[in-house]
Design a protein around this motif. Structure first.
Motif, short mmCIF file in Angstrom:
data_model
loop_
_atom_site.label_atom_id
_atom_site.label_comp_id
_atom_site.label_asym_id
_atom_site.label_seq_id
_atom_site.Cartn_x
_atom_site.Cartn_y
_atom_site.Cartn_z
N MET A 205 0.74 -1.26 0.11
CA MET A 205 0.25 0.06 0.34
C MET A 205 0.61 0.99 0.12
O MET A 205 1.95 2.17 0.69
CB MET A 205 -1.22 -0.08 1.27
CG MET A 205 -1.90 1.31 1.34
SD MET A 205 -3.24 1.33 2.23
CE MET A 205 -4.11 0.16 2.38
N ILE A 206 -0.04 2.55 -0.89
CA ILE A 206 0.77 4.01 -0.77
C ILE A 206 0.49 4.74 -0.15
O ILE A 206 -0.93 4.55 -0.47
CB ILE A 206 1.50 3.97 -2.12
CG1 ILE A 206 1.92 3.18 -3.41
CG2 ILE A 206 2.38 5.85 -2.51
CD1 ILE A 206 3.63 2.87 -2.89
N HIS A 207 1.39 5.05 1.04
CA HIS A 207 0.61 5.86 2.05
C HIS A 207 1.09 7.33 1.66
O HIS A 207 2.14 7.48 1.50
CB HIS A 207 0.93 5.69 2.95
CG HIS A 207 0.46 6.94 4.66
ND1 HIS A 207 -0.26 5.85 4.96
CD2 HIS A 207 0.07 7.24 4.35
CE1 HIS A 207 -0.76 7.14 6.81
NE2 HIS A 207 -0.25 8.30 5.97
N LEU B 234 -5.46 7.35 -11.22
CA LEU B 234 -3.36 6.83 -11.31
C LEU B 234 -3.02 5.86 -11.12
O LEU B 234 -2.10 4.92 -11.10
CB LEU B 234 -2.36 8.38 -10.75
CG LEU B 234 -2.33 9.61 -11.41
CD1 LEU B 234 -1.79 10.75 -10.18
CD2 LEU B 234 -1.63 9.86 -12.60
N PHE B 235 -3.65 5.57 -9.09
CA PHE B 235 -3.30 4.53 -8.25
C PHE B 235 -4.31 2.88 -9.31
O PHE B 235 -3.90 1.63 -8.87
CB PHE B 235 -3.67 4.21 -7.52
CG PHE B 235 -2.34 5.54 -6.46
CD1 PHE B 235 -0.51 4.23 -6.77
CD2 PHE B 235 -2.03 6.52 -6.57
CE1 PHE B 235 0.23 4.82 -5.94
CE2 PHE B 235 -0.69 6.94 -6.52
CZ PHE B 235 0.48 6.43 -6.39
N ALA B 236 -4.54 3.05 -10.30
CA ALA B 236 -5.52 2.46 -10.53
C ALA B 236 -4.87 1.24 -11.00
O ALA B 236 -5.11 -0.22 -10.71
CB ALA B 236 -6.78 2.10 -11.77
N ASN B 237 -3.77 1.03 -11.98
CA ASN B 237 -3.10 0.14 -11.58
C ASN B 237 -1.94 -0.22 -11.75
O ASN B 237 -0.80 -0.58 -11.49
CB ASN B 237 -2.81 0.40 -13.77
CG ASN B 237 -4.07 0.57 -14.65
OD1 ASN B 237 -4.56 0.17 -14.00
ND2 ASN B 237 -3.71 1.06 -15.94
N LEU B 238 -1.76 0.75 -10.32
CA LEU B 238 -0.76 0.66 -9.86
C LEU B 238 -0.23 -0.26 -8.12
O LEU B 238 0.15 0.07 -7.31
CB LEU B 238 -0.32 2.41 -9.18
CG LEU B 238 0.44 3.13 -10.84
CD1 LEU B 238 0.01 4.50 -10.36
CD2 LEU B 238 0.95 2.59 -11.60
N GLY B 239 -1.45 -0.01 -7.65
CA GLY B 239 -1.92 -0.99 -6.16
C GLY B 239 -2.81 -0.25 -5.27
O GLY B 239 -3.17 0.94 -5.61
N HIS C 189 8.41 6.84 -11.00
CA HIS C 189 9.77 7.24 -10.97
C HIS C 189 9.91 7.52 -9.54
O HIS C 189 11.37 6.46 -9.22
CB HIS C 189 9.92 8.03 -11.77
CG HIS C 189 12.10 8.05 -11.52
ND1 HIS C 189 12.18 9.10 -11.03
CD2 HIS C 189 12.56 7.79 -12.62
CE1 HIS C 189 13.61 9.03 -10.93
NE2 HIS C 189 13.48 8.01 -11.96
N ASP C 190 9.88 7.60 -8.70
CA ASP C 190 10.14 8.33 -7.33
C ASP C 190 9.76 7.08 -5.90
O ASP C 190 10.53 6.88 -5.50
CB ASP C 190 10.07 9.61 -7.23
CG ASP C 190 10.48 10.35 -7.87
OD1 ASP C 190 10.81 10.85 -8.21
OD2 ASP C 190 10.04 12.21 -7.12
N LEU C 191 8.98 6.78 -6.57
CA LEU C 191 8.20 6.12 -6.22
C LEU C 191 8.74 4.02 -5.89
O LEU C 191 8.08 2.92 -5.52
CB LEU C 191 7.02 5.72 -5.02
CG LEU C 191 6.13 7.21 -4.56
CD1 LEU C 191 5.04 6.94 -4.24
CD2 LEU C 191 7.25 6.90 -2.87
N SER C 192 9.47 4.40 -7.32
CA SER C 192 9.20 2.72 -7.98
C SER C 192 8.46 1.56 -8.13
O SER C 192 8.50 0.86 -7.55
CB SER C 192 10.40 2.46 -7.38
OG SER C 192 11.26 2.23 -7.49
N LEU C 193 7.61 2.44 -8.96
CA LEU C 193 6.18 1.98 -9.43
C LEU C 193 5.98 1.60 -10.14
O LEU C 193 6.47 1.99 -11.67
CB LEU C 193 5.02 2.77 -8.84
CG LEU C 193 5.07 3.42 -7.51
CD1 LEU C 193 3.33 4.57 -7.51
CD2 LEU C 193 4.53 1.96 -6.02
#
Length: 129
Positions: free
Chosen positions: A1-3, A24-29, A123-127
């Motif tokens: 989970m990204i907080h 944005l996060f629909a495909n990223l987790g 990029h910055d969160l390596s997603l």
């Protein structure tokens, strides 16, 4: 989970971030988005012992009370490693340089280009997308 923590004194902005970040996060987790209307409330949240790991803080600069620069200084005193994006409607080299010198990872101009923001987050969160 990204907080992710959002700090902006305009309540409408929180809704916009929530809607755009959800896309944005629909495909990223999975995403946990927490928002505050001022820097002090954010700082109080970060100081709590039960606050989960924060992956990113995205803060406006111009806010009453504690501005974004003061918040950035306070966050850096607590944790030098939390990525911090500074957001401002005032594009100026002075603001950009100050944000950079205080340890902001990114300076983003308003209105926020959410496509670009998504690229920066990936990029910055390596997603992975």
């Amino acid at each position: 989970m990204i907080h992710i923590v959002i700090v902006d004194d305009e309540a409408d902005t929180h809704l916009l971030y929530k809607l755009k970040m959800k896309k944005l996060f629909a495909n990223l987790g999975e995403l946990s988005l927490v928002s505050f209307l001022n820097g002090q409330d954010c700082l109080d949240y970060l100081k709590k012992t039960d606050t989960p790991h924060v992956d990113l803080i995205l803060s406006d600069i111009n806010m009453p009370g504690m501005d974004g620069f003061e918040l950035l200084k306070a966050v850096r005193a607590l944790n030098k490693d939390i990525p911090f994006y500074m957001v401002s409607a005032y594009e100026s080299s002075e603001f950009r340089n100050k944000a950079e010198s205080l340890g902001a990872q990114r300076f983003i101009s308003k209105p926020v280009d959410f496509g670009n923001l998504g690229d920066l987050l990936r990029h910055d969160l390596s997603l992975e997308s």
